[in-house]
Design a protein around this motif. Structure first.
Motif, PDB file in Angstrom:
ATOM      1  N   TYR A  23       0.607  -5.492 -18.479  1.00 12.12           N
ATOM      2  CA  TYR A  23      -0.196  -6.429 -17.692  1.00 12.12           C
ATOM      3  C   TYR A  23      -1.411  -6.867 -18.486  1.00 12.12           C
ATOM      4  O   TYR A  23      -1.549  -7.999 -18.867  1.00 12.12           O
ATOM      5  CB  TYR A  23      -0.581  -5.775 -16.367  1.00 12.12           C
ATOM      6  N   ILE A  24      -2.301  -5.947 -18.760  1.00 11.87           N
ATOM      7  CA  ILE A  24      -3.484  -6.221 -19.576  1.00 11.87           C
ATOM      8  C   ILE A  24      -3.630  -5.057 -20.540  1.00 11.87           C
ATOM      9  O   ILE A  24      -3.750  -3.912 -20.119  1.00 11.87           O
ATOM     10  CB  ILE A  24      -4.761  -6.349 -18.720  1.00 11.87           C
ATOM     11  N   GLY A  25      -3.577  -5.347 -21.803  1.00 13.50           N
ATOM     12  CA  GLY A  25      -3.740  -4.297 -22.807  1.00 13.50           C
ATOM     13  C   GLY A  25      -2.656  -3.249 -22.725  1.00 13.50           C
ATOM     14  O   GLY A  25      -1.482  -3.543 -22.848  1.00 13.50           O
ATOM     15  N   GLU A  26      -3.057  -2.033 -22.480  1.00 16.91           N
ATOM     16  CA  GLU A  26      -2.148  -0.888 -22.464  1.00 16.91           C
ATOM     17  C   GLU A  26      -1.516  -0.632 -21.099  1.00 16.91           C
ATOM     18  O   GLU A  26      -0.668   0.236 -20.967  1.00 16.91           O
ATOM     19  CB  GLU A  26      -2.902   0.378 -22.906  1.00 16.91           C
ATOM     20  N   ASN A  27      -1.943  -1.344 -20.067  1.00 13.95           N
ATOM     21  CA  ASN A  27      -1.488  -1.066 -18.709  1.00 13.95           C
ATOM     22  C   ASN A  27      -0.100  -1.635 -18.425  1.00 13.95           C
ATOM     23  O   ASN A  27       0.174  -2.793 -18.720  1.00 13.95           O
ATOM     24  CB  ASN A  27      -2.466  -1.649 -17.687  1.00 13.95           C
ATOM     25  N   ASN A  28       0.761  -0.808 -17.823  1.00 14.79           N
ATOM     26  CA  ASN A  28       2.070  -1.284 -17.388  1.00 14.79           C
ATOM     27  C   ASN A  28       1.906  -2.213 -16.196  1.00 14.79           C
ATOM     28  O   ASN A  28       1.049  -1.992 -15.339  1.00 14.79           O
ATOM     29  CB  ASN A  28       2.964  -0.119 -16.968  1.00 14.79           C
ATOM     30  N   LEU A  29       2.734  -3.240 -16.129  1.00 18.95           N
ATOM     31  CA  LEU A  29       2.730  -4.141 -14.983  1.00 18.95           C
ATOM     32  C   LEU A  29       3.202  -3.395 -13.731  1.00 18.95           C
ATOM     33  O   LEU A  29       2.614  -3.502 -12.673  1.00 18.95           O
ATOM     34  CB  LEU A  29       3.644  -5.341 -15.253  1.00 18.95           C
ATOM     35  N   VAL A  30       4.262  -2.599 -13.851  1.00 20.59           N
ATOM     36  CA  VAL A  30       4.847  -1.881 -12.717  1.00 20.59           C
ATOM     37  C   VAL A  30       4.384  -0.429 -12.743  1.00 20.59           C
ATOM     38  O   VAL A  30       4.549   0.266 -13.742  1.00 20.59           O
ATOM     39  CB  VAL A  30       6.389  -1.954 -12.753  1.00 20.59           C
ATOM     40  N   ASP A  31       3.794   0.006 -11.625  1.00 23.67           N
ATOM     41  CA  ASP A  31       3.298   1.384 -11.494  1.00 23.67           C
ATOM     42  C   ASP A  31       4.231   2.265 -10.675  1.00 23.67           C
ATOM     43  O   ASP A  31       4.142   3.482 -10.735  1.00 23.67           O
ATOM     44  CB  ASP A  31       1.929   1.395 -10.799  1.00 23.67           C
ATOM     45  N   LEU A  32       5.094   1.652  -9.858  1.00 19.18           N
ATOM     46  CA  LEU A  32       5.920   2.390  -8.913  1.00 19.18           C
ATOM     47  C   LEU A  32       7.314   1.803  -8.857  1.00 19.18           C
ATOM     48  O   LEU A  32       7.486   0.586  -8.852  1.00 19.18           O
ATOM     49  CB  LEU A  32       5.290   2.319  -7.518  1.00 19.18           C
ATOM     50  N   VAL A  33       8.318   2.670  -8.814  1.00 20.55           N
ATOM     51  CA  VAL A  33       9.689   2.258  -8.520  1.00 20.55           C
ATOM     52  C   VAL A  33      10.108   2.986  -7.255  1.00 20.55           C
ATOM     53  O   VAL A  33      10.040   4.214  -7.179  1.00 20.55           O
ATOM     54  CB  VAL A  33      10.670   2.569  -9.668  1.00 20.55           C
ATOM     55  N   ASP A  34      10.500   2.213  -6.253  1.00 20.12           N
ATOM     56  CA  ASP A  34      11.003   2.747  -4.988  1.00 20.12           C
ATOM     57  C   ASP A  34      12.530   2.765  -5.075  1.00 20.12           C
ATOM     58  O   ASP A  34      13.167   1.726  -5.068  1.00 20.12           O
ATOM     59  CB  ASP A  34      10.538   1.872  -3.832  1.00 20.12           C
ATOM     60  N   VAL A  35      13.081   3.948  -5.182  1.00 18.54           N
ATOM     61  CA  VAL A  35      14.535   4.114  -5.261  1.00 18.54           C
ATOM     62  C   VAL A  35      15.039   4.358  -3.841  1.00 18.54           C
ATOM     63  O   VAL A  35      14.749   5.402  -3.250  1.00 18.54           O
ATOM     64  CB  VAL A  35      14.908   5.297  -6.180  1.00 18.54           C
ATOM     65  N   LEU A  36      15.748   3.384  -3.300  1.00 20.16           N
ATOM     66  CA  LEU A  36      16.314   3.566  -1.966  1.00 20.16           C
ATOM     67  C   LEU A  36      17.495   4.521  -2.045  1.00 20.16           C
ATOM     68  O   LEU A  36      18.386   4.351  -2.874  1.00 20.16           O
ATOM     69  CB  LEU A  36      16.776   2.229  -1.391  1.00 20.16           C
ATOM     70  N   ALA A  37      17.497   5.516  -1.174  1.00 18.95           N
ATOM     71  CA  ALA A  37      18.591   6.485  -1.109  1.00 18.95           C
ATOM     72  C   ALA A  37      19.563   6.138   0.008  1.00 18.95           C
ATOM     73  O   ALA A  37      20.496   6.881   0.280  1.00 18.95           O
ATOM     74  CB  ALA A  37      18.042   7.889  -0.912  1.00 18.95           C
ATOM     75  N   VAL A  38      19.331   5.005   0.643  1.00 22.80           N
ATOM     76  CA  VAL A  38      20.203   4.453   1.680  1.00 22.80           C
ATOM     77  C   VAL A  38      20.190   2.933   1.509  1.00 22.80           C
ATOM     78  O   VAL A  38      19.321   2.398   0.827  1.00 22.80           O
ATOM     79  CB  VAL A  38      19.708   4.819   3.101  1.00 22.80           C
ATOM     80  N   ASN A  39      21.122   2.258   2.129  1.00 24.98           N
ATOM     81  CA  ASN A  39      21.100   0.799   2.096  1.00 24.98           C
ATOM     82  C   ASN A  39      20.029   0.298   3.057  1.00 24.98           C
ATOM     83  O   ASN A  39      19.823   0.873   4.129  1.00 24.98           O
ATOM     84  CB  ASN A  39      22.473   0.227   2.456  1.00 24.98           C
ATOM     85  N   PRO A  40      19.320  -0.766   2.681  1.00 26.73           N
ATOM     86  CA  PRO A  40      18.195  -1.229   3.492  1.00 26.73           C
ATOM     87  C   PRO A  40      18.625  -1.768   4.851  1.00 26.73           C
ATOM     88  O   PRO A  40      19.704  -2.331   4.996  1.00 26.73           O
ATOM     89  CB  PRO A  40      17.574  -2.333   2.634  1.00 26.73           C
ATOM     90  N   GLY A  41      17.753  -1.536   5.841  1.00 27.45           N
ATOM     91  CA  GLY A  41      17.913  -2.182   7.134  1.00 27.45           C
ATOM     92  C   GLY A  41      18.579  -1.397   8.246  1.00 27.45           C
ATOM     93  O   GLY A  41      18.595  -1.849   9.375  1.00 27.45           O
TER      94      GLY A  41
END
Length: 108
Positions: A23-41
């Motif tokens: 994102y800026i310098g050394e910072n990652n753009l993505v901080d979190l990955v939400d892994v769904l363990a079920v199908n959404p909804g």
């Protein structure tokens, strides 16, 4: 902070270039990955243990700060999720019950 969510059948390796984006310098753009363990909804689904491999892969890559696992969490699957490397856990119907609604008037 920024996060991305993946369904149980999404190959986590397909996110590699996104997760390594700065994102800026050394910072990652993505901080979190939400892994769904079920199908959404659909509440009350059974935990898909195949997603634990995705969580382990994310943990081993050390490219995101937060690895969230979402859905199908109960007293057994929470242990499996944490041991795989998840450090954020989401549980709805596993705690509140399959038939609970926010508007049912019951204080939690």
């Amino acid at each position: 902070m920024c996060g991305v969510c993946i369904c149980p059948d999404t190959p986590v390796q397909d996110l590699t270039s996104l997760l390594k984006t700065r994102y800026i310098g050394e910072n990652n753009l993505v901080d979190l990955v939400d892994v769904l363990a079920v199908n959404p909804g659909v509440a009350g689904q059974t935990f898909d243990s195949s997603v634990l491999d995705k969580v382990k892969w994310l943990y081993e890559q050390e490219i995101v700060q937060y690895i969230m696992i979402d859905g199908g969490i109960d007293e057994n699957t929470i242990v499996d999720a944490a041991q795989a490397g998840a450090n954020v856990i989401v549980s709805g119907s596993g705690i509140f019950g399959r038939n609970r609604k926010a508007s049912d008037g019951v204080e939690v």
